[in-house]
Design an enzyme around this catalytic site. Sequence first.
Site, short mmCIF file in Angstrom:
data_model
loop_
_atom_site.label_atom_id
_atom_site.label_comp_id
_atom_site.label_asym_id
_atom_site.label_seq_id
_atom_site.Cartn_x
_atom_site.Cartn_y
_atom_site.Cartn_z
N ARG A 30 16.87 -0.11 1.13
CA ARG A 30 16.76 0.69 2.37
C ARG A 30 15.70 0.21 3.36
O ARG A 30 15.60 0.79 4.44
CB ARG A 30 16.51 2.17 2.04
CG ARG A 30 17.60 2.80 1.18
CD ARG A 30 18.98 2.63 1.76
NE ARG A 30 19.99 3.39 1.04
CZ ARG A 30 21.30 3.19 1.16
NH1 ARG A 30 21.75 2.22 1.96
NH2 ARG A 30 22.16 3.93 0.49
N ASP A 43 24.71 -1.26 -8.44
CA ASP A 43 25.17 -0.83 -7.10
C ASP A 43 24.29 0.32 -6.61
O ASP A 43 24.77 1.34 -6.12
CB ASP A 43 26.64 -0.45 -7.10
CG ASP A 43 27.22 -0.35 -5.69
OD1 ASP A 43 26.62 -0.93 -4.76
OD2 ASP A 43 28.26 0.30 -5.52
N HIS A 100 19.73 7.77 -1.51
CA HIS A 100 19.91 8.57 -0.30
C HIS A 100 18.91 9.71 -0.26
O HIS A 100 18.43 10.17 -1.31
CB HIS A 100 21.33 9.15 -0.24
CG HIS A 100 22.39 8.16 0.11
ND1 HIS A 100 22.43 7.51 1.32
CD2 HIS A 100 23.45 7.70 -0.61
CE1 HIS A 100 23.49 6.69 1.34
NE2 HIS A 100 24.11 6.79 0.18
#
Length: 427
Positions: free
Chosen positions: A66, A307, A311
């Site tokens: 991120r 993967d 969030h």
Amino acid sequence: MNRLTIHAGRVIDPANNLDGIQDVFIENGRILTLGAPPEGFTPDQVIDAQGCIVCPGLIDLAARIREPGAEHKADIASECQAAVAAGITTLCIPPDSDPVVDTPAVVELIQHRAAQAGGARIVILGALSKDLRHQTLSEMAELKAAGCVGISDGGRPVSDSAFLRHAMDYASTFDLPVHLTPVDPALGANGCAHDGMVATRLGLPGIPVATETAALARDLALFEETGARGHIGRLSSARALTQLLHAKQLALPVSCDVSTHHLHLTEMDLLGYNSDCNVLPPLRTQLDRDQLRKALKTDVIDAICSDHQPHDVDAKQAPFCAAEPGISALESFLPLALRMHDEHQLALPALIAKITATPARILGIEYGQLSPGTIADIVIFDPNEEWTLNTDTLLSRGKNSPFAGWSLKGRVRFTLLDGQIKYRHDV
């Protein structure tokens, strides 16, 4: 001089076909030898690894951290620390950050911040095209010189087949592997779940298997045409495995991986509209899941990845289709992979190869082995310790895991990076 002995662990090093109880001797950040100590070797520290597995540090082929661009979700420091707590010493990150990894400046920024973070090391995939718009090729030679280990579509599929062929040709001139996610953007464009009975029952727009297989057929044909080295990321369907098997029978230079969540979850886990199960590619049928497991044993699937996609809370609290896809998966990576040994008869050395030596080979990096003289990236874990995944205690800033409350087996005791202890979990 920094000397360390790892004592009496079960050493599993698939790269060197090693599996047995022995000591590991480390000096100045590198493997000195295994077995008997070198003459005159006096360690500064001894780690008792009795009852534990000692293997190369895990290598994760797909993890989004991120940063740069979405630091409200996670950042390099948080995710690199979560990685070493999970036994992962190398994270491979895709180029779909903000800004996109399409210039050496962005590569250097990430490398600098990773060095400051001091957790897991990061290797980087450069963008296949400028800004991942797939209109102009990126400067692949400059990206390679800056340290990129391959180029990637970043999960943003290339709809123009002629452009992709040109990109493969260009990448092969620099011996850069091309990492692709097989998705036909015109099929299931508005979908959020596997196009099957569960999506119909829940009233969710579907993503058909053909979304994957149509794109994969095109990608494999272009790899055959160009001779470029390729890696297919995150397979989800049994039909795609048939295509990969055929490609391997033709000896195409193509590898593939599967995520841990596609090995353990199915479309049935969407019941109740659990947005933590909103992932791309979508969770498919039990048959698909079972065939993915079998493909690991037959080596049609080369590697397992996390993967990882952390969030913030708001991103997952929306209605199912509006929730952002992805799972925070670093800290469940090892125990979920180990289930393939415990429950599905995949030999432990073969399993460990799929999260160490094979990902290293795919990326063309020197890690993933315990050969004398190599960098001492090592994980020591207790394969039998059971624990329950509690999202509140995850080191990753992403708490979005559908495995919350699952009883898992396999606990990391120590993680070493460059021969230095970066994580320890005391009993």
